[in-house]
Design an enzyme around this catalytic site. Structure first.
Site, PDB file in Angstrom:
ATOM      1  N   LYS A 207       0.816  -1.202   0.000  1.00  0.00           N
ATOM      2  CA  LYS A 207       0.000   0.000   0.000  1.00  0.00           C
ATOM      3  C   LYS A 207       0.858   1.264   0.000  1.00  0.00           C
ATOM      4  O   LYS A 207       0.651   2.175  -0.792  1.00  0.00           O
ATOM      5  CB  LYS A 207      -0.931  -0.012   1.215  1.00  0.00           C
ATOM      6  CG  LYS A 207      -1.940   1.124   1.246  1.00  0.00           C
ATOM      7  CD  LYS A 207      -2.942   0.907   2.361  1.00  0.00           C
ATOM      8  CE  LYS A 207      -4.004   1.984   2.384  1.00  0.00           C
ATOM      9  NZ  LYS A 207      -5.012   1.770   3.433  1.00  0.00           N
ATOM     10  N   GLU A 213       9.301  -6.335   4.411  1.00  0.00           N
ATOM     11  CA  GLU A 213       9.437  -7.677   3.840  1.00  0.00           C
ATOM     12  C   GLU A 213       9.171  -7.671   2.337  1.00  0.00           C
ATOM     13  O   GLU A 213       9.896  -8.312   1.562  1.00  0.00           O
ATOM     14  CB  GLU A 213       8.457  -8.641   4.524  1.00  0.00           C
ATOM     15  CG  GLU A 213       8.661  -8.796   6.021  1.00  0.00           C
ATOM     16  CD  GLU A 213       7.790  -7.860   6.834  1.00  0.00           C
ATOM     17  OE1 GLU A 213       7.478  -8.198   7.985  1.00  0.00           O
ATOM     18  OE2 GLU A 213       7.416  -6.773   6.314  1.00  0.00           O
ATOM     19  N   GLY A 266      -5.717  -3.394   4.733  1.00  0.00           N
ATOM     20  CA  GLY A 266      -4.982  -4.474   4.080  1.00  0.00           C
ATOM     21  C   GLY A 266      -5.717  -5.795   4.067  1.00  0.00           C
ATOM     22  O   GLY A 266      -5.780  -6.484   3.043  1.00  0.00           O
ATOM     23  N   ARG A 267      -6.292  -6.170   5.212  1.00  0.00           N
ATOM     24  CA  ARG A 267      -6.953  -7.478   5.276  1.00  0.00           C
ATOM     25  C   ARG A 267      -8.310  -7.480   4.592  1.00  0.00           C
ATOM     26  O   ARG A 267      -8.975  -8.518   4.542  1.00  0.00           O
ATOM     27  CB  ARG A 267      -7.062  -7.939   6.729  1.00  0.00           C
ATOM     28  CG  ARG A 267      -7.741  -6.967   7.671  1.00  0.00           C
ATOM     29  CD  ARG A 267      -7.468  -7.355   9.128  1.00  0.00           C
ATOM     30  NE  ARG A 267      -8.023  -6.413  10.085  1.00  0.00           N
ATOM     31  CZ  ARG A 267      -7.463  -5.250  10.424  1.00  0.00           C
ATOM     32  NH1 ARG A 267      -6.320  -4.886   9.851  1.00  0.00           N
ATOM     33  NH2 ARG A 267      -8.014  -4.460  11.326  1.00  0.00           N
ATOM     34  N   GLU A 352      -6.369  -9.984  13.864  1.00  0.00           N
ATOM     35  CA  GLU A 352      -5.822  -8.647  13.697  1.00  0.00           C
ATOM     36  C   GLU A 352      -6.914  -7.600  13.877  1.00  0.00           C
ATOM     37  O   GLU A 352      -6.652  -6.491  14.346  1.00  0.00           O
ATOM     38  CB  GLU A 352      -5.162  -8.495  12.327  1.00  0.00           C
ATOM     39  CG  GLU A 352      -4.362  -7.205  12.175  1.00  0.00           C
ATOM     40  CD  GLU A 352      -3.469  -7.188  10.946  1.00  0.00           C
ATOM     41  OE1 GLU A 352      -2.373  -7.786  11.008  1.00  0.00           O
ATOM     42  OE2 GLU A 352      -3.861  -6.607   9.925  1.00  0.00           O
ATOM     43  N   HIS A 383      -6.876 -36.408  11.052  1.00  0.00           N
ATOM     44  CA  HIS A 383      -5.707 -37.228  11.377  1.00  0.00           C
ATOM     45  C   HIS A 383      -4.632 -36.414  12.085  1.00  0.00           C
ATOM     46  O   HIS A 383      -3.479 -36.845  12.156  1.00  0.00           O
ATOM     47  CB  HIS A 383      -5.146 -37.859  10.099  1.00  0.00           C
ATOM     48  CG  HIS A 383      -6.087 -38.852   9.479  1.00  0.00           C
ATOM     49  ND1 HIS A 383      -6.036 -40.192   9.748  1.00  0.00           N
ATOM     50  CD2 HIS A 383      -7.134 -38.680   8.625  1.00  0.00           C
ATOM     51  CE1 HIS A 383      -6.989 -40.825   9.082  1.00  0.00           C
ATOM     52  NE2 HIS A 383      -7.664 -39.914   8.388  1.00  0.00           N
ATOM     53  N   LYS A 521       7.539  -4.096  14.360  1.00  0.00           N
ATOM     54  CA  LYS A 521       8.189  -3.583  13.147  1.00  0.00           C
ATOM     55  C   LYS A 521       9.219  -2.515  13.490  1.00  0.00           C
ATOM     56  O   LYS A 521      10.332  -2.491  12.947  1.00  0.00           O
ATOM     57  CB  LYS A 521       7.137  -2.992  12.203  1.00  0.00           C
ATOM     58  CG  LYS A 521       6.200  -3.994  11.564  1.00  0.00           C
ATOM     59  CD  LYS A 521       5.229  -3.271  10.632  1.00  0.00           C
ATOM     60  CE  LYS A 521       4.284  -4.213   9.943  1.00  0.00           C
ATOM     61  NZ  LYS A 521       3.341  -3.514   9.046  1.00  0.00           N
TER      62      LYS A 521
END
Length: 553
Positions: A207, A213, A266-267, A352, A383, A521
């Site tokens: 953004k 990262e 963002g999400r 978040e 399992h 961060k």
């Protein structure tokens, strides 16, 4: 746009009905036995079944009776859930700490039907035209692109990755999609080791174009591209940017940039240009179907009365499970391999958003908020962790997601198609059985009748039966889709978005900021040069010792 009047509604634990709900829980909810509830009310399954935008929901296996359900609805009304949603949809700055509107719903609204719709559709048309143009060039043999590598993290990665995987039967046969998010170089190199620069298109999604990262991976991808025969002049043909920071993207050498707005968190950004890799994979028409499915759920959330409003009801139920029953986590188990990344997507969406300990006024909360969300695709989860779900000491509500009809890629030979249809029936039977087993359990007497004929010589039959018994009465929800199409998937994701909003509104928190993400961060930026210099001044003893150990030869 005129400002809406303020919503005068209490936080859920300060509402008058909260006290009544607490009393009902202590008298009837805490000890509610689902097996007895079904025996006493033959209409229970029908009473607790709902439908929204093509998605069915069976909530009858949740540990709440009809009287408690009515009190829960009263809580939603006192806390003005529909009014809170209306304020968000109208573009009010409901993200108060950042002074922003929250309008991801505008990204999937028809032209002219939502705030900022003109800008939204201009951008939508542009990036879908780019996607369809690339697909056409590949099909005509005029483009060498065979691989799209999407570089992002968090909301810029989880949504596109989930949708591309879920809609694999609809993806372009000549273009493969890859996703890189982790700053660990192993993630990038695992993707790039089998690719060729001239066949690769990179999408860099950030953004602000400052995400550490993402930029690190983008720079590494750029170096790989140049080292493999690409030139600076080729960068514009092999790198696309998605960002609001156009100058920074252009400084990188990227010329094709698609933007979005500060009211897109963002999400919640999948529906924006962040969805470009999805559009390339499935095409513009199917991407619009994805948006249409989400919009259908938006309309349901905005117009359905509270008593039949599925996302708001799920939010109320989340409060009931978290704050009354005290369930600290929820397992999400999609019995559809295409939805295998859904639990990871929901972890960010829910934790978040609602992992907060103060309300919108900054006051400490006296009640718990977001549960831990986790899960795995069925039948793999059976399992792995289902042993704990059935016989563990903690009760974990389970969300089963079933897809009635499988979608097969391409044309398959009839014998193979029939075999896969049989396997799909097996998958559905497993999902139904696990929900049934969680509720019914197995008494010691029932287990004893099964155990006695095969008792071990090393243990008596009663001991073995105790090990083979299940407490049951463990809650679950089942969501049912007819088919995993773009439209159905859009509706499912939007259902979860509105559900998260509803729970956050009840708790009186801001679901749309994420300040808790920022501290780590900032500290990482301080620690990075210390790893090179060895300077540990001012660090706590543990961090200082770890830095020194990491620097040892």
């Amino acid at each position: 746009m005129s400002a809406a009047p303020p919503i005068h509604a209490p936080r859920c634990d300060q509402a008058p009905s909260w006290t009544a709900l607490r009393g009902h829980y202590e008298a009837h909810g805490r000890g509610l036995d689902l097996r007895q509830a079904f025996a006493q009310d033959p209409q229970r399954a029908a009473r607790f079944s709902f439908e929204a935008a093509g998605i069915g929901a069976d909530l009858s296996r949740q540990r709440i009776d009809w009287a408690g359900w009515q009190l829960l609805l009263a809580l939603g009304r006192e806390c003005a859930l529909p009014q809170h949603l209306a304020a968000q949809l109208a573009g009010e700055p409901v993200n108060a700490t950042e002074g922003r509107a929250v309008l991801h719903t505008a990204l999937r609204a028809p032209r002219g039907a939502a705030p900022y719709a003109g800008d939204v559709h201009a951008t939508l048309d542009a990036f879908l035209a780019f996607a369809d143009g690339l697909r056409a060039e590949v099909e005509a043999g005029r483009s060498p692109i065979r691989h799209v590598v999407h570089i992002g993290i968090g909301g810029s990665d989880l949504g596109p990755q989930l949708v591309t995987q879920a809609l694999a039967p609809f993806t372009h046969e000549q273009i493969r999609s890859h996703f890189v998010s982790n700053v660990d170089g192993a993630n990038l190199m695992r993707v790039l080791r089998h690719l060729r620069p001239q066949e690769t298109l990179f999408i860099v999604a950030s953004k602000t174009f400052t995400t550490q990262e993402t930029l690190a991976n983008a720079q590494a991808a750029r170096a790989w591209f140049l080292a493999g025969g690409g030139t600076e002049a080729d960068i514009p043909d092999h790198f696309v940017g998605i960002s609001t920071n156009v100058p920074a993207v252009q400084a990188f050498g990227i010329r094709t940039v698609f933007g979005f707005w500060d009211w897109v968190g963002g999400r919640f950004s999948l529906w924006s240009a962040i969805g470009l890799p999805v559009a390339i994979a499935i095409g513009g028409e199917r991407f619009r179907a994805l948006l249409a499915g989400a919009h259908a759920m938006d309309r349901h959330a905005a117009t359905a009365p509270l008593e039949s409003n599925l996302p708001l009801l799920l939010g109320l139920l989340d409060v009931w499970n978290r704050n009354f029953h005290g369930y600290a986590s929820r397992a999400v188990v999609p019995y559809a391999d295409g939805l295998r990344r859904l639990p990871a997507y929901l972890q960010q969406l829910e934790m978040e958003s609602n992992g907060k300990c103060v309300d919108v006024e900054g006051e400490p909360l006296a009640l718990s908020t977001s549960p831990v969300v986790w899960g795995e695709a069925g039948t793999n989860g059976q399992h792995a962790f289902f042993q704990m779900l059935h016989q563990g000491t903690d009760v974990v509500p389970v969300e089963f997601i079933l897809v009635k009809q499988e979608t097969f890629a391409g044309s398959l030979p009839l014998p193979l198609r029939e075999r896969l249809q049989e396997q799909h029936a097996m998958l559905l039977a497993n999902g139904l059985a696990q929900a049934q087993a969680l509720m019914h359990g197995k008494t010691t007497d029932e287990a004893l009748r099964e155990t006695a004929p095969t008792a071990s010589p090393h243990a008596d039959a009663l001991t073995i039966a105790k090990h083979r018994s299940f407490p049951g009465n463990r809650p679950s929800t089942t969501l049912l889709l007819d088919e995993l199409t773009p439209q159905a998937l859009g509706a499912l994701i939007a259902l979860y978005e509105h559900r998260v909003f509803a729970a956050g509104a009840l708790w009186g928190i801001n679901s749309y900021d994420q300040w808790g993400v920022e501290l780590g961060k900032a500290l990482a930026k301080d620690l990075l040069p210390r790893l090179a210099s060895g300077d540990v001044a001012g660090l706590d003893g543990s961090t200082a010792a770890l830095v020194q150990r990491l620097r040892r030869p």
